[in-house]
Design an enzyme around this catalytic site. Structure first.
Site, PDB file in Angstrom:
ATOM      1  N   ASN A  37      -8.566 -24.325 -27.287  1.00  0.00           N
ATOM      2  CA  ASN A  37      -9.917 -24.580 -26.801  1.00  0.00           C
ATOM      3  C   ASN A  37     -10.997 -24.198 -27.810  1.00  0.00           C
ATOM      4  OD1 ASN A  37     -11.799 -25.452 -25.013  1.00  0.00           O
ATOM      5  ND2 ASN A  37     -11.334 -23.956 -23.407  1.00  0.00           N
ATOM      6  N   HIS A 122      -7.265 -20.572  -8.500  1.00  0.00           N
ATOM      7  CA  HIS A 122      -8.512 -19.903  -8.843  1.00  0.00           C
ATOM      8  C   HIS A 122      -9.584 -20.096  -7.792  1.00  0.00           C
ATOM      9  CE1 HIS A 122      -8.161 -19.475 -13.474  1.00  0.00           C
ATOM     10  NE2 HIS A 122      -6.988 -19.352 -12.916  1.00  0.00           N
ATOM     11  N   HIS A 212     -11.316 -10.476 -18.101  1.00  0.00           N
ATOM     12  CA  HIS A 212     -11.646 -11.293 -19.262  1.00  0.00           C
ATOM     13  C   HIS A 212     -12.153 -10.474 -20.449  1.00  0.00           C
ATOM     14  CE1 HIS A 212     -12.469 -15.351 -20.991  1.00  0.00           C
ATOM     15  NE2 HIS A 212     -11.470 -15.634 -20.193  1.00  0.00           N
ATOM     16  N   GLU A 236      -6.170  -8.525 -14.938  1.00  0.00           N
ATOM     17  CA  GLU A 236      -5.858  -9.231 -16.167  1.00  0.00           C
ATOM     18  C   GLU A 236      -6.851  -8.980 -17.286  1.00  0.00           C
ATOM     19  OE1 GLU A 236      -6.116 -13.927 -17.467  1.00  0.00           O
ATOM     20  OE2 GLU A 236      -5.545 -13.414 -15.406  1.00  0.00           O
ATOM     21  N   HIS A 312      -0.164 -18.040 -18.866  1.00  0.00           N
ATOM     22  CA  HIS A 312      -1.485 -18.650 -18.793  1.00  0.00           C
ATOM     23  C   HIS A 312      -1.314 -20.129 -18.470  1.00  0.00           C
ATOM     24  CE1 HIS A 312      -5.352 -19.686 -21.326  1.00  0.00           C
ATOM     25  NE2 HIS A 312      -5.670 -19.459 -20.079  1.00  0.00           N
ATOM     26  N   ASP A 316      -7.435 -25.887 -19.995  1.00  0.00           N
ATOM     27  CA  ASP A 316      -7.415 -26.267 -21.409  1.00  0.00           C
ATOM     28  C   ASP A 316      -6.012 -26.260 -21.988  1.00  0.00           C
ATOM     29  OD1 ASP A 316      -7.614 -23.207 -22.852  1.00  0.00           O
ATOM     30  OD2 ASP A 316      -8.581 -23.432 -20.930  1.00  0.00           O
TER      31      ASP A 316
HETATM   32  C1  CS2 Z   1      -8.737 -17.606 -18.431  1.00  0.00           C
HETATM   33  C2  CS2 Z   1      -9.004 -18.914 -19.084  1.00  0.00           C
HETATM   34  O1  CS2 Z   1      -7.346 -18.755 -16.982  1.00  0.00           O
HETATM   35  C3  CS2 Z   1      -7.583 -17.678 -17.486  1.00  0.00           C
HETATM   36  O2  CS2 Z   1      -6.951 -16.654 -17.246  1.00  0.00           O
HETATM   37  O3  CS2 Z   1      -8.710 -16.473 -19.141  1.00  0.00           O
HETATM   38  O4  CS2 Z   1      -9.787 -19.628 -18.233  1.00  0.00           O
HETATM   39  C4  CS2 Z   1      -9.645 -18.843 -20.442  1.00  0.00           C
HETATM   40  O5  CS2 Z   1     -10.945 -18.388 -20.348  1.00  0.00           O
HETATM   41  C5  CS2 Z   1      -9.625 -20.210 -21.090  1.00  0.00           C
HETATM   42  O6  CS2 Z   1      -8.320 -20.678 -21.108  1.00  0.00           O
HETATM   43  C6  CS2 Z   1     -10.186 -20.162 -22.513  1.00  0.00           C
HETATM   44  O7  CS2 Z   1     -10.019 -21.362 -23.120  1.00  0.00           O
HETATM   45 MG    MG Z   2      -7.452 -14.974 -18.322  1.00  0.00          MG
END
Ligand code: CS2
Ligand code: MG
Length: 402
Positions: A37, A122, A212, A236, A312, A316
């Site tokens: 990304n 989410h 984050h 996380e 993950h 993206d």
């Molecule tokens: C995030 C992502 O999904 C997650 O856990 O941390 O949304 C992350 O911000 C993006 O993949 C960044 O490109």
């Molecule tokens: Mg994350």
């Protein structure tokens, strides 16, 4: 079998994706995701201008040797661009092998260790109440695990809170948007979110939260402790992990499970965290950490230290990555959970795939390879558009982690 061609395909059906197609002299081809990304074209160039010329003519069955060739042969090792480029090649080779043996890739990784893959979705809202409404929506869709993010009073915007509820894409066209951050406001507010969610939905539903990368170890310890009554599935990316040892402080103070690793590119980003059992879930992905060939070794090491995976799976990461992840998740023993952010309709149409969702689980499908394809003519209608992830500054203007 010999590799006869490999080409990069960059398109933007909903968001930018970089896809590698490796073709062979027996007419079998494999797909790999090479999407990083905000740095998409860097990986595309690494593949097109540097790695692909060395790939042509090789035997696609030799995935381990080809991996070592591009990792050790690079001289300049690791890093997100190189490891994403290697990952795309590696994925395509496993896809080819599955198709050549007419079997799903999970059968090449040890076979099914479970019937389906538990996923989390989410839920996000501008305030605690709106986040609660979104959690209710996910529960009604059958989800057993839900990540909850909410707006922070006094902050104009924050990570994970999107205009479009179902499809959260943080990258924006133009130049990087600037967010504003206050750790104190955040630490005071997040426990209120999870208190309200437990009161509203009870103790059964798994709840997750993504910090984050925005706290120091002692701040993360404080948050972890304040969330213990709400028994999260995980907390996380509580602290950036360049200093893996920093998690010794967090671990000393809280029993809230910790998850980490979506920005990691190799085992060397996580070996202290794993061998000292400083975290509970490793979130490294196939696409950003050198493919299945490397991630299966990370998962094997993690297994011996009681860690489970939690790959993950944000928007993206293309459906090629999601398909590959599901085959990986089906086969390994120490699977924990898989992130599943839904892709847009355009994305799903450009990447037709066999995986399907039912009652909180994803099923990879039982066809050969990964069970995902790429519609080149449809993709051509969605040209690449440069986009950036946001940057973050503290309220006094100090540059900080997004
Ligand atoms: C995030 C992502 O999904 C997650 O856990 O941390 O949304 C992350 O911000 C993006 O993949 C960044 O490109
Ligand atoms: Mg994350």
């Amino acid at each position: 079998m010999k590799i006869t061609d490999a080409k990069m395909m960059v398109s933007s059906p909903g968001r930018n994706f970089v896809t590698l197609k490796v073709s062979t002299d027996e007419g079998i081809f494999g797909l790999g995701d090479a999407t990083l990304n905000g740095r998409e074209l860097a990986v595309a160039s690494c593949l097109h201008d540097h790695l692909i010329p060395c790939l042509i003519g090789r035997d696609p069955f030799q995935s381990e040797d080809i991996w070592q060739y591009f990792y050790r042969g690079a001289y300049w090792r690791r890093g997100p661009v190189t490891m994403t480029a290697i990952a795309a090649i590696d994925m395509a080779l496993w896809d080819i092998k599955g198709k050549a043996f007419r079997t799903p890739v999970y059968n090449l990784l040890g076979g099914k260790s479970r019937d389906a893959v538990l996923v989390y979705g989410h839920a996000n809202g501008r305030d605690v109440e709106e986040t609660g409404d979104e959690v209710a929506k996910y529960i009604s869709l059958g989800y057993k695990a839900i990540r909850a993010q909410t707006g922070i009073p006094g902050l104009p915007s924050t990570y994970g809170v999107a205009k479009d509820k179902m499809y959260y894409e943080p990258a924006e066209k133009g130049l990087p948007p600037e967010n504003s951050w206050s750790t104190e406001k955040y630490l005071l507010h997040i426990p209120k979110l999870f208190e309200s969610l437990r009161v509203k939905f009870g103790d059964e539903i798994h709840l997750l939260h993504d910090v984050h990368h925005r706290l120091t170890p002692i701040e993360a310890a404080r948050l972890g402790k304040s969330l213990e009554p709400y028994h999260l599935f995980w907390l996380e990316d509580a602290v950036t992990a360049e200093l893996q040892e920093g998690f010794r402080i967090v671990r000393q103070h809280t029993t809230t499970p910790l998850a980490l690793g979506e920005v990691f590119n190799s085992i060397w980003d996580a070996h202290i965290l794993i061998t000292e059992q400083l975290i509970d879930h490793i979130r490294m992905t196939i696409v950003h950490s050198g493919g299945i060939t490397h991630l299966k070794k990370v998962a094997s090491l993690a297994e011996f230290y009681h860690l489970r995976t939690g790959c993950h799976g944000a928007t993206d990461l293309s459906p090629v990555s999601m398909a590959a992840a599901l085959h990986f998740d089906m086969a390994i023993n120490n699977f924990g959970i898989q992130e599943y952010m839904m892709h847009t309709k355009n994305t799903d149409e450009v990447f037709p795939h066999a995986y399907s969702f039912k009652d909180g689980f994803l099923y990879p499908g039982d066809g050969p390879g990964f069970g995902v394809d790429y519609d080149e003519s449809l993709a051509a209608r969605f040209p690449y558009q440069r986009a950036y992830l946001p940057v973050n500054r503290k309220e006094d203007g100090t540059m900080f982690n997004w």
